[in-house]
Every structure is written in C-alpha cells, then in structure tokens.
Design an enzyme around this catalytic site. Sequence first.
Site, short mmCIF file in Angstrom:
data_model
loop_
_atom_site.label_atom_id
_atom_site.label_comp_id
_atom_site.label_asym_id
_atom_site.label_seq_id
_atom_site.Cartn_x
_atom_site.Cartn_y
_atom_site.Cartn_z
N ASP A 123 86.36 90.40 34.74
CA ASP A 123 86.23 90.43 36.20
C ASP A 123 87.28 89.53 36.85
OD1 ASP A 123 83.49 89.35 38.42
OD2 ASP A 123 85.47 90.18 38.83
N GLY A 124 88.09 90.18 37.71
CA GLY A 124 89.04 89.39 38.50
C GLY A 124 90.44 89.94 38.35
N GLY A 125 90.93 90.56 39.42
CA GLY A 125 92.31 91.08 39.41
C GLY A 125 92.49 92.27 38.50
N PHE B 250 86.57 84.54 45.33
CA PHE B 250 87.24 85.46 46.25
C PHE B 250 87.74 86.70 45.49
CE2 PHE B 250 87.18 82.49 49.69
CZ PHE B 250 87.21 81.25 49.05
N GLY B 251 87.77 87.82 46.21
CA GLY B 251 88.37 89.02 45.65
C GLY B 251 89.87 88.98 45.91
N GLY B 252 90.59 89.94 45.33
CA GLY B 252 92.01 90.08 45.63
C GLY B 252 92.92 89.03 45.00
N HIS C 218 75.90 88.91 39.92
CA HIS C 218 76.81 87.89 39.38
C HIS C 218 76.52 86.63 40.18
CE1 HIS C 218 81.25 86.43 38.80
NE2 HIS C 218 80.37 85.62 38.24
N SER D 245 82.66 95.93 42.13
CA SER D 245 82.30 94.72 42.86
C SER D 245 82.14 95.09 44.34
CB SER D 245 83.41 93.67 42.74
OG SER D 245 83.29 92.73 43.79
N ASP E 144 78.36 90.21 44.07
CA ASP E 144 78.98 88.88 43.93
C ASP E 144 78.22 87.90 44.80
OD1 ASP E 144 81.44 91.00 43.72
OD2 ASP E 144 81.66 89.29 42.36
C1 DX5 Z 1 85.43 86.53 42.08
C2 DX5 Z 1 84.78 87.88 42.19
C3 DX5 Z 1 85.85 88.93 42.12
C4 DX5 Z 1 85.34 90.32 42.33
C5 DX5 Z 1 86.40 91.32 41.94
O1 DX5 Z 1 84.52 85.57 42.44
O2 DX5 Z 1 83.85 88.03 41.12
O3 DX5 Z 1 86.42 88.87 40.85
O4 DX5 Z 1 84.22 90.52 41.58
O5 DX5 Z 1 87.47 91.09 42.78
P1 DX5 Z 1 88.90 91.78 42.58
O6 DX5 Z 1 88.72 93.02 41.75
O7 DX5 Z 1 89.32 92.09 43.99
O8 DX5 Z 1 89.74 90.76 41.90
#
Ligand code: DX5
Length: 220
Positions: free
Chosen positions: A176-178, A144-146, A67, A9, A36
């Site tokens: 995808d996500g965390g 959001f990431g993280g 995405h 991402s 993203d």
């Molecule tokens: C959420 C994003 C995140 C990103 C990955 O909207 O799609 O999930 O791609 O973020 P991390 O790996 O930091 O959770």
Amino acid sequence: PPEPTLVASVLPADFAQLGAELQTLEKAGVDRVQWDVMDGRFVPNMTIGPDVIAATRGHVTMGFEAHLMVADPDPMLHRWVEAGCELLIVHAEAVTHLHRTLARIRELGARTGVALNPATPLTAVEHVWDIVDLLLVMTVNPGFGGQSYLASMEPKLAAARAEIDRRGLDVELEVDGGIGPATIGAAARAGATTFCVGTALFTGPGTLADRAADLRKAAA
Ligand code: DX5
C-alpha cells in the site's frame, strides 16, 4: 502466481458522495475496499469514523477492510466490525500488546491484519504469524494518498514472501502506497499478491474499470 487481489483505497474518493463512489468501484470490479482510518495522532491527518463506514455498508456487497492508522486501536476494535468491516488491520507500531490485539480481533469474528511502516522490520510479526491473516507492507509513510512508492521496501516484501512460503502460511501479503501502473509490477515481483491502490485508480487515462483492469494485468 495467484490472481492478484485489487483493493481500492477510498482516500481519493469524493467524500461528498461515498455511497455512489463505492458502487462505481464495485462495478469496476475491485475486490474490496480499504478504509484509510486516520486519527490525527498516529498520523498527521484525520479521515472517517465507524459511522461513515456503517452508512455505506448497505450500498455495496464487496468486502471492507479497515486500515487503522490510529494510536491505541484496542478500545474501538468492535466498532469497525459492527460498522461492516470483516478485516481489521492494525499498525504494529500503534499497539503495546500486538498478540492480544490480534486475538481480540479474531474473537470479534474478523480477519486480522498487521501493517508495518517503512522503518519497521519484518521481525515485528515474527511471534504472531499464527494469528495473522494479512500482512500490509507500507510503501509510503502513512497519512496521505498520492505519495511516491518506496522501492526500498522491496527487500522487506521479498523477505515476507519468503517467510510466508517457508512456513506454509495462508497469509495475504498486501502492499500500500504509491501503487500504480509504473510500480505494481515491481511490487508483484517482490512477492505482494494484494495491492491497495488509491490515486492510480481514481485518476488516469480511461475509465476506473479500465484502470482496474490495467492494474490487474500489470500485477499478473
Ligand atoms: C497512506 C494511505 C495510502 C492510500 C493509497 O496512509 O494508506 O497509501 O491507501 O494511496 P495512494 O495509492 O494514492 O498512494
């Protein structure tokens, strides 16, 4: 199980030097990039548009997936393909006519992806499996990431894996996500084969290449 596919991402990347960041990702051996795309309406955040993706296309050769965390993506589908994305992922919750949207993406010559937010049931794709190339199961609420991985999505992942295998479909199951060293194994055991990673690739011990290699090992 098949070799895991590692998707980076770009959300945590340094947006002031995206071309160089993508080259670092490519050298680190990630399989492709996930852009993203956020419009400030479907999710409470805004990121990049097609011109930014186009500006980086020539800097690397790895694949680009978009995405599309955007409301009503239909009017701009062609823009992401023209910018260099060969896989367009739309949210089932963001379109009124999912079958038509996916058919349009295929007409544009791109692969189709459907993303499901945590609260959205797998049945949202029950009648479009024949025109889906990738299913993206969100393990965070997008924007959001993280954020922290939602283990409560594992039954949905397992059900998707069971359905794909039962129907004998060639559909990539992406999560995808965390996703990071502490969570990628559980996501893989639940049935994911493609892993979108942001924070855990850009931060952590060692080099980005080390982290990519560690993630692949943990997912195998
Ligand atoms: C959420 C994003 C995140 C990103 C990955 O909207 O799609 O999930 O791609 O973020 P991390 O790996 O930091 O959770």
